[in-house]
Motif scaffolding. Structure first.
Motif, PDB file in Angstrom:
ATOM      1  N   SER A   5      -9.341  -6.189  -0.765  1.00  0.00           N
ATOM      2  CA  SER A   5      -8.248  -7.102  -1.112  1.00  0.00           C
ATOM      3  C   SER A   5      -7.986  -7.037  -2.611  1.00  0.00           C
ATOM      4  N   ASN A   6      -6.746  -6.747  -2.960  1.00  0.00           N
ATOM      5  CA  ASN A   6      -6.347  -6.732  -4.371  1.00  0.00           C
ATOM      6  C   ASN A   6      -5.517  -7.980  -4.638  1.00  0.00           C
ATOM      7  N   PHE A   7      -6.073  -8.896  -5.421  1.00  0.00           N
ATOM      8  CA  PHE A   7      -5.354 -10.154  -5.691  1.00  0.00           C
ATOM      9  C   PHE A   7      -4.171  -9.964  -6.638  1.00  0.00           C
ATOM     10  N   LYS A   8      -4.146  -8.855  -7.379  1.00  0.00           N
ATOM     11  CA  LYS A   8      -3.135  -8.666  -8.437  1.00  0.00           C
ATOM     12  C   LYS A   8      -3.173  -9.880  -9.359  1.00  0.00           C
ATOM     13  N   THR A   9      -2.029 -10.565  -9.595  1.00  0.00           N
ATOM     14  CA  THR A   9      -2.025 -11.709 -10.533  1.00  0.00           C
ATOM     15  C   THR A   9      -1.927 -13.015  -9.739  1.00  0.00           C
ATOM     16  N   GLY A  88      -6.273   3.356 -11.641  1.00  0.00           N
ATOM     17  CA  GLY A  88      -5.089   4.140 -11.283  1.00  0.00           C
ATOM     18  C   GLY A  88      -4.147   3.453 -10.317  1.00  0.00           C
ATOM     19  N   HIS A  89      -4.265   2.124 -10.167  1.00  0.00           N
ATOM     20  CA  HIS A  89      -3.348   1.424  -9.258  1.00  0.00           C
ATOM     21  C   HIS A  89      -1.900   1.668  -9.695  1.00  0.00           C
ATOM     22  N   SER A  90      -1.012   1.765  -8.724  1.00  0.00           N
ATOM     23  CA  SER A  90       0.380   2.131  -9.029  1.00  0.00           C
ATOM     24  C   SER A  90       1.049   1.129  -9.969  1.00  0.00           C
ATOM     25  N   TYR A 157      -4.981   6.193  -0.968  1.00  0.00           N
ATOM     26  CA  TYR A 157      -3.626   6.730  -1.008  1.00  0.00           C
ATOM     27  C   TYR A 157      -2.659   5.566  -0.832  1.00  0.00           C
ATOM     28  N   GLU A 158      -1.877   5.316  -1.870  1.00  0.00           N
ATOM     29  CA  GLU A 158      -0.954   4.186  -1.847  1.00  0.00           C
ATOM     30  C   GLU A 158       0.416   4.647  -2.333  1.00  0.00           C
ATOM     31  N   PRO A 159       1.304   5.021  -1.411  1.00  0.00           N
ATOM     32  CA  PRO A 159       2.634   5.432  -1.858  1.00  0.00           C
ATOM     33  C   PRO A 159       3.323   4.284  -2.599  1.00  0.00           C
ATOM     34  N   TRP A 161       6.314   3.432  -3.119  1.00  0.00           N
ATOM     35  CA  TRP A 161       7.450   2.810  -2.442  1.00  0.00           C
ATOM     36  C   TRP A 161       7.007   1.867  -1.328  1.00  0.00           C
ATOM     37  N   ALA A 162       5.717   1.914  -0.984  1.00  0.00           N
ATOM     38  CA  ALA A 162       5.237   1.049   0.108  1.00  0.00           C
ATOM     39  C   ALA A 162       4.465  -0.158  -0.425  1.00  0.00           C
ATOM     40  N   ILE A 163       4.213  -0.184  -1.729  1.00  0.00           N
ATOM     41  CA  ILE A 163       3.363  -1.257  -2.264  1.00  0.00           C
ATOM     42  C   ILE A 163       4.173  -2.507  -2.566  1.00  0.00           C
ATOM     43  N   GLY A 164       3.807  -3.581  -1.889  1.00  0.00           N
ATOM     44  CA  GLY A 164       4.445  -4.872  -2.125  1.00  0.00           C
ATOM     45  C   GLY A 164       5.892  -4.936  -1.660  1.00  0.00           C
ATOM     46  N   THR A 165       6.327  -3.943  -0.886  1.00  0.00           N
ATOM     47  CA  THR A 165       7.736  -3.884  -0.494  1.00  0.00           C
ATOM     48  C   THR A 165       7.954  -4.310   0.958  1.00  0.00           C
ATOM     49  N   TYR A 191      -5.965   3.769   3.032  1.00  0.00           N
ATOM     50  CA  TYR A 191      -4.507   3.721   2.898  1.00  0.00           C
ATOM     51  C   TYR A 191      -4.146   2.347   2.350  1.00  0.00           C
ATOM     52  N   GLY A 192      -3.141   2.313   1.483  1.00  0.00           N
ATOM     53  CA  GLY A 192      -2.628   1.033   0.995  1.00  0.00           C
ATOM     54  C   GLY A 192      -1.128   1.089   0.876  1.00  0.00           C
ATOM     55  N   GLY A 193      -0.469  -0.041   1.157  1.00  0.00           N
ATOM     56  CA  GLY A 193       0.987  -0.116   1.066  1.00  0.00           C
ATOM     57  C   GLY A 193       1.511  -0.902   2.238  1.00  0.00           C
ATOM     58  N   SER A 194       1.668  -2.240   1.991  1.00  0.00           N
ATOM     59  CA  SER A 194       2.202  -3.134   3.017  1.00  0.00           C
ATOM     60  C   SER A 194       1.399  -3.125   4.321  1.00  0.00           C
ATOM     61  N   VAL A 195       0.084  -2.985   4.186  1.00  0.00           N
ATOM     62  CA  VAL A 195      -0.779  -3.180   5.360  1.00  0.00           C
ATOM     63  C   VAL A 195      -0.816  -4.677   5.643  1.00  0.00           C
ATOM     64  N   LYS A 196      -0.740  -5.051   6.907  1.00  0.00           N
ATOM     65  CA  LYS A 196      -0.762  -6.464   7.284  1.00  0.00           C
ATOM     66  C   LYS A 196      -1.476  -6.631   8.618  1.00  0.00           C
ATOM     67  N   ALA A 212      -8.578   0.198   4.426  1.00  0.00           N
ATOM     68  CA  ALA A 212      -7.302  -0.204   3.832  1.00  0.00           C
ATOM     69  C   ALA A 212      -7.524  -0.986   2.540  1.00  0.00           C
ATOM     70  N   LEU A 213      -6.631  -0.726   1.592  1.00  0.00           N
ATOM     71  CA  LEU A 213      -6.558  -1.526   0.366  1.00  0.00           C
ATOM     72  C   LEU A 213      -5.306  -2.387   0.520  1.00  0.00           C
ATOM     73  N   ILE A 214      -5.500  -3.700   0.495  1.00  0.00           N
ATOM     74  CA  ILE A 214      -4.407  -4.600   0.875  1.00  0.00           C
ATOM     75  C   ILE A 214      -4.116  -5.597  -0.241  1.00  0.00           C
ATOM     76  N   GLY A 215      -2.842  -5.728  -0.565  1.00  0.00           N
ATOM     77  CA  GLY A 215      -2.420  -6.728  -1.550  1.00  0.00           C
ATOM     78  C   GLY A 215      -1.944  -7.975  -0.834  1.00  0.00           C
ATOM     79  N   THR A 216      -0.623  -8.124  -0.785  1.00  0.00           N
ATOM     80  CA  THR A 216       0.037  -9.338  -0.300  1.00  0.00           C
ATOM     81  C   THR A 216      -0.584  -9.966   0.948  1.00  0.00           C
ATOM     82  N   ALA A 217      -0.808  -9.166   1.969  1.00  0.00           N
ATOM     83  CA  ALA A 217      -1.268  -9.726   3.252  1.00  0.00           C
ATOM     84  C   ALA A 217      -2.732 -10.154   3.227  1.00  0.00           C
TER      85      ALA A 217
HETATM   86  C1  PEP Z   1      -2.007  -3.001  -3.413  1.00  0.00           C
HETATM   87  O1  PEP Z   1      -1.863  -3.880  -4.249  1.00  0.00           O
HETATM   88  O2  PEP Z   1      -2.832  -2.099  -3.590  1.00  0.00           O
HETATM   89  C2  PEP Z   1      -1.161  -3.036  -2.209  1.00  0.00           C
HETATM   90  C3  PEP Z   1      -1.307  -2.081  -1.328  1.00  0.00           C
HETATM   91  O3  PEP Z   1      -0.282  -4.069  -2.094  1.00  0.00           O
HETATM   92  P1  PEP Z   1       0.539  -4.500  -0.771  1.00  0.00           P
HETATM   93  O4  PEP Z   1      -0.465  -4.585   0.336  1.00  0.00           O
HETATM   94  O5  PEP Z   1       1.133  -5.818  -1.115  1.00  0.00           O
HETATM   95  O6  PEP Z   1       1.548  -3.438  -0.519  1.00  0.00           O
END
Ligand code: PEP
Length: 235
Positions: A5-9, A88-90, A157-159, A161-165, A191-196, A212-217
């Motif tokens: 889980s990546n809390f970001k800010t 190296g986070h996007s 691997y976190e494209p 265009w898929a991160i937080g979108t 894999y990371g990018g809008s995993v929920k 999975a590396l997951i932000g928002t969800a």
């Molecule tokens: C992330 O912050 O690495 C990420 C994948 O974010 P999200 O799940 O919100 O796309």
């Protein structure tokens, strides 16, 4: 599986304590994957954690201490026994303009110290639109100077265009990239990018996806615990 889980800010010290406490309680009585949580630097703390729950830094400067305003180094990480870092986070590459050169030197520094490193790679939309060959070329350029034989490396691997979108890569997108990378690099690959909740099982079940590396969800503790629960038996 590896679930991160990546809390970001997001989250405060208090809500981080609550989140980490709840995940830790869940892990006490449930067999599961390796779990990583990356809170904000201000919410790092000494938590008494299960062996498979790790707290990591979203970023740190390659230094023990010094004059690097706004940054933290290993003396701050050591205070909380943090031995895991995201590099190296996007958002650091593309929003905060961190150069590949500084990412590589950060990687080398933390590798020499034996940190567990989750190293992120991924292409922006304009590269993806040029096809698989160009995408792989771009992704591999982000591995230049990175020792991919390092035992404590986890790749993600976190494209971009898929991160937080809310737009997740298709299964084919993920399989194509993961298969190519795994042929060359024998390290866990997330894999990371809008995993929920609704897609985590399908994505984690794909060949060559190790988690999975997951932000928002992941920011809601109950959802994150459910994600851990749903993926715990996937090989
Ligand atoms: C992330 O912050 O690495 C990420 C994948 O974010 P999200 O799940 O919100 O796309």
């Amino acid at each position: 599986m590896i679930i991160a889980s990546n809390f970001k800010t997001n989250h405060t010290r208090s809500s981080t304590k609550d989140f980490v406490g709840a995940v830790n309680e869940y892990l006490k009585s449930n067999r599961s994957s390796e779990v990583y949580v990356f809170p904000t630097a201000t919410s790092l703390d000494n938590f008494d954690l299960q062996d498979n729950l790790h707290l990591g830094a979203q970023n740190a400067y390659p230094t023990i201490s010094g004059s690097f305003t706004g940054e933290i180094g290993t003396s701050q990480l050591d205070e909380f026994n943090i031995k895991t870092i995201l590099i190296g986070h996007s958002e650091r590459r593309h929003v905060l303009n961190e150069s590949n050169e500084s990412i590589v030197s950060k990687y080398k520094y933390y590798m020499e110290l034996g940190y567990k490193i989750i190293y992120c790679i991924g292409e922006p939309l304009e590269v993806k639109n040029q096809g698989l060959e160009k995408t792989l070329e771009y992704v591999y350029s982000q591995l230049d100077g990175i020792d991919t034989t390092y035992d404590n490396l986890i790749l993600a691997y976190e494209p971009v265009w898929a991160i937080g979108t809310g737009v997740t890569a298709t299964n084919d997108d993920i399989i194509n990239i993961h298969n190519a990378i795994k042929k060359d690099i024998d390290r866990p690959l997330l894999y990371g990018g809008s995993v929920k909740l609704s897609n985590v099982v399908e994505i984690c079940s794909l060949e060559n996806v190790d988690g999975a590396l997951i932000g928002t969800a992941s920011w809601n503790k109950d959802d994150f615990i459910q994600i851990i629960e749903l993926t715990k038996d996937i090989k």
